[in-house]
Design a protein around this motif. Structure first.
Motif, PDB file in Angstrom:
ATOM      1  N   LYS A 125       0.849  -1.191   0.000  1.00 35.13           N
ATOM      2  CA  LYS A 125       0.000   0.000   0.000  1.00 35.13           C
ATOM      3  C   LYS A 125       0.881   1.237   0.000  1.00 35.13           C
ATOM      4  O   LYS A 125       1.903   1.286   0.707  1.00 35.13           O
ATOM      5  CB  LYS A 125      -0.888   0.040   1.241  1.00 35.13           C
ATOM      6  N   ALA A 126       0.488   2.231  -0.772  1.00 31.90           N
ATOM      7  CA  ALA A 126       1.213   3.496  -0.798  1.00 31.90           C
ATOM      8  C   ALA A 126       1.260   4.070   0.615  1.00 31.90           C
ATOM      9  O   ALA A 126       0.309   3.951   1.384  1.00 31.90           O
ATOM     10  CB  ALA A 126       0.534   4.480  -1.751  1.00 31.90           C
ATOM     11  N   ASP A 173      15.614   1.533  -1.027  1.00 35.04           N
ATOM     12  CA  ASP A 173      15.882   2.766  -0.267  1.00 35.04           C
ATOM     13  C   ASP A 173      15.256   2.760   1.121  1.00 35.04           C
ATOM     14  O   ASP A 173      15.448   3.696   1.901  1.00 35.04           O
ATOM     15  CB  ASP A 173      15.372   3.992  -1.034  1.00 35.04           C
ATOM     16  N   LEU A 174      14.470   1.716   1.424  1.00 31.99           N
ATOM     17  CA  LEU A 174      13.764   1.621   2.706  1.00 31.99           C
ATOM     18  C   LEU A 174      12.918   2.862   2.985  1.00 31.99           C
ATOM     19  O   LEU A 174      12.922   3.421   4.078  1.00 31.99           O
ATOM     20  CB  LEU A 174      14.750   1.369   3.857  1.00 31.99           C
ATOM     21  N   LYS A 175      12.178   3.265   1.965  1.00 34.56           N
ATOM     22  CA  LYS A 175      11.286   4.420   2.072  1.00 34.56           C
ATOM     23  C   LYS A 175       9.860   3.970   1.766  1.00 34.56           C
ATOM     24  O   LYS A 175       9.655   2.983   1.054  1.00 34.56           O
ATOM     25  CB  LYS A 175      11.715   5.510   1.091  1.00 34.56           C
ATOM     26  N   PRO A 176       8.875   4.692   2.286  1.00 39.02           N
ATOM     27  CA  PRO A 176       7.480   4.327   1.985  1.00 39.02           C
ATOM     28  C   PRO A 176       7.224   4.304   0.479  1.00 39.02           C
ATOM     29  O   PRO A 176       7.746   5.120  -0.276  1.00 39.02           O
ATOM     30  CB  PRO A 176       6.667   5.432   2.666  1.00 39.02           C
ATOM     31  N   SER A 177       6.414   3.360   0.067  1.00 38.13           N
ATOM     32  CA  SER A 177       6.067   3.198  -1.343  1.00 38.13           C
ATOM     33  C   SER A 177       5.113   4.299  -1.792  1.00 38.13           C
ATOM     34  O   SER A 177       4.299   4.792  -1.007  1.00 38.13           O
ATOM     35  CB  SER A 177       5.393   1.837  -1.542  1.00 38.13           C
ATOM     36  N   PHE A 218       3.340   3.045   2.908  1.00 36.50           N
ATOM     37  CA  PHE A 218       3.947   2.053   3.805  1.00 36.50           C
ATOM     38  C   PHE A 218       5.236   1.522   3.203  1.00 36.50           C
ATOM     39  O   PHE A 218       5.370   1.437   1.986  1.00 36.50           O
ATOM     40  CB  PHE A 218       2.976   0.895   4.058  1.00 36.50           C
ATOM     41  N   MET A 219       6.155   1.123   4.082  1.00 34.37           N
ATOM     42  CA  MET A 219       7.408   0.535   3.614  1.00 34.37           C
ATOM     43  C   MET A 219       7.188  -0.914   3.226  1.00 34.37           C
ATOM     44  O   MET A 219       6.486  -1.649   3.921  1.00 34.37           O
ATOM     45  CB  MET A 219       8.494   0.614   4.685  1.00 34.37           C
ATOM     46  N   GLN A 220       7.802  -1.297   2.136  1.00 37.11           N
ATOM     47  CA  GLN A 220       7.782  -2.692   1.707  1.00 37.11           C
ATOM     48  C   GLN A 220       8.987  -3.363   2.344  1.00 37.11           C
ATOM     49  O   GLN A 220      10.119  -2.989   2.087  1.00 37.11           O
ATOM     50  CB  GLN A 220       7.865  -2.770   0.182  1.00 37.11           C
ATOM     51  N   THR A 221       8.739  -4.355   3.177  1.00 37.46           N
ATOM     52  CA  THR A 221       9.832  -5.006   3.902  1.00 37.46           C
ATOM     53  C   THR A 221      10.278  -6.312   3.246  1.00 37.46           C
ATOM     54  O   THR A 221      11.293  -6.875   3.630  1.00 37.46           O
ATOM     55  CB  THR A 221       9.422  -5.282   5.355  1.00 37.46           C
ATOM     56  N   SER A 222       9.511  -6.789   2.264  1.00 39.14           N
ATOM     57  CA  SER A 222       9.851  -8.012   1.542  1.00 39.14           C
ATOM     58  C   SER A 222       9.516  -7.857   0.069  1.00 39.14           C
ATOM     59  O   SER A 222       8.605  -7.111  -0.287  1.00 39.14           O
ATOM     60  CB  SER A 222       9.047  -9.205   2.079  1.00 39.14           C
ATOM     61  N   VAL A 223      10.244  -8.579  -0.758  1.00 38.71           N
ATOM     62  CA  VAL A 223       9.936  -8.680  -2.183  1.00 38.71           C
ATOM     63  C   VAL A 223       9.162  -9.973  -2.370  1.00 38.71           C
ATOM     64  O   VAL A 223       9.500 -10.998  -1.767  1.00 38.71           O
ATOM     65  CB  VAL A 223      11.231  -8.712  -3.026  1.00 38.71           C
ATOM     66  N   GLY A 224       8.132  -9.938  -3.199  1.00 40.99           N
ATOM     67  CA  GLY A 224       7.315 -11.120  -3.427  1.00 40.99           C
ATOM     68  C   GLY A 224       7.499 -11.697  -4.816  1.00 40.99           C
ATOM     69  O   GLY A 224       7.442 -10.969  -5.811  1.00 40.99           O
ATOM     70  N   PHE A 225       7.746 -12.995  -4.879  1.00 40.88           N
ATOM     71  CA  PHE A 225       7.816 -13.725  -6.143  1.00 40.88           C
ATOM     72  C   PHE A 225       6.459 -14.412  -6.310  1.00 40.88           C
ATOM     73  O   PHE A 225       6.055 -15.206  -5.460  1.00 40.88           O
ATOM     74  CB  PHE A 225       8.953 -14.753  -6.092  1.00 40.88           C
ATOM     75  N   THR A 264       6.873  -5.821  -6.478  1.00 41.43           N
ATOM     76  CA  THR A 264       7.704  -4.914  -5.701  1.00 41.43           C
ATOM     77  C   THR A 264       7.672  -3.499  -6.264  1.00 41.43           C
ATOM     78  O   THR A 264       7.465  -3.306  -7.459  1.00 41.43           O
ATOM     79  CB  THR A 264       9.177  -5.406  -5.663  1.00 41.43           C
ATOM     80  N   ASN A 265       7.857  -2.555  -5.394  1.00 36.96           N
ATOM     81  CA  ASN A 265       8.234  -1.196  -5.769  1.00 36.96           C
ATOM     82  C   ASN A 265       9.717  -1.146  -5.403  1.00 36.96           C
ATOM     83  O   ASN A 265      10.084  -0.713  -4.315  1.00 36.96           O
ATOM     84  CB  ASN A 265       7.413  -0.176  -4.999  1.00 36.96           C
ATOM     85  N   TYR A 266      10.544  -1.645  -6.301  1.00 37.69           N
ATOM     86  CA  TYR A 266      11.931  -1.973  -5.981  1.00 37.69           C
ATOM     87  C   TYR A 266      12.738  -0.788  -5.475  1.00 37.69           C
ATOM     88  O   TYR A 266      13.508  -0.923  -4.525  1.00 37.69           O
ATOM     89  CB  TYR A 266      12.605  -2.610  -7.194  1.00 37.69           C
TER      90      TYR A 266
END
Length: 138
Positions: A44-45, A91-95, A47-54, A84-86
């Motif tokens: 969700k925009a 960058d460990l920033k909110p998406s 929020f930080m993405q903490t994992s990449v999903g395959f 992912t929003n790679y």
């Protein structure tokens, strides 16, 4: 080894044939599975993405909401692709993007922390990460 993990690890081996079983075993230790229903969000925009999903099964849509409140679709994500929003992830920033399931989805996740540790320990996995980044950013 979990069958879904095997599917993901086989893609690693395809891209990097020289990757060792030791490296794959270490990578596997950090994998988790997400099962999401239609309409649920993987990201969700704001929020930080903490994992990449395959994606092992399903269809997702990556989009943002413009200044007029309109949803702008960037791409669709299907089996054997990464959700992912790679740039935000690295960058460990909110998406600034949303990634939403258009049908029931199954994803294999690898956390940022485990991914970085995998890169640090195994050069073949670092190469794999670079190849995936190049593919995702296209």
């Amino acid at each position: 080894m979990h069958q879904l993990f095997q599917k993901y690890l086989s893609t690693v081996k395809m891209l990097c044939p020289s990757v060792t079983e030791e490296a794959l075993s270490f990578l596997e230790q950090g994998l988790t599975i997400s099962n999401l229903d239609r309409g649920q969000y993987y990201i969700k925009a704001g929020f930080m993405q903490t994992s990449v999903g395959f994606v092992t099964k399903g269809l997702l849509r990556s989009f943002y909401i413009d200044s007029n409140g309109k949803e702008i679709t960037l791409r669709f994500i299907t089996d054997n692709d990464f959700a992912t929003n790679y740039v935000s992830f690295i960058d460990l920033k909110p998406s600034n993007l949303f990634i939403q399931c258009l049908e029931p989805c199954e994803l294999i996740n690898i956390s940022y922390t485990h991914m970085q540790e995998s890169y640090r320990r195994y050069s073949d996995l670092e190469r794999y990460g670079r190849l995936i980044a190049e593919e995702v950013i296209k």
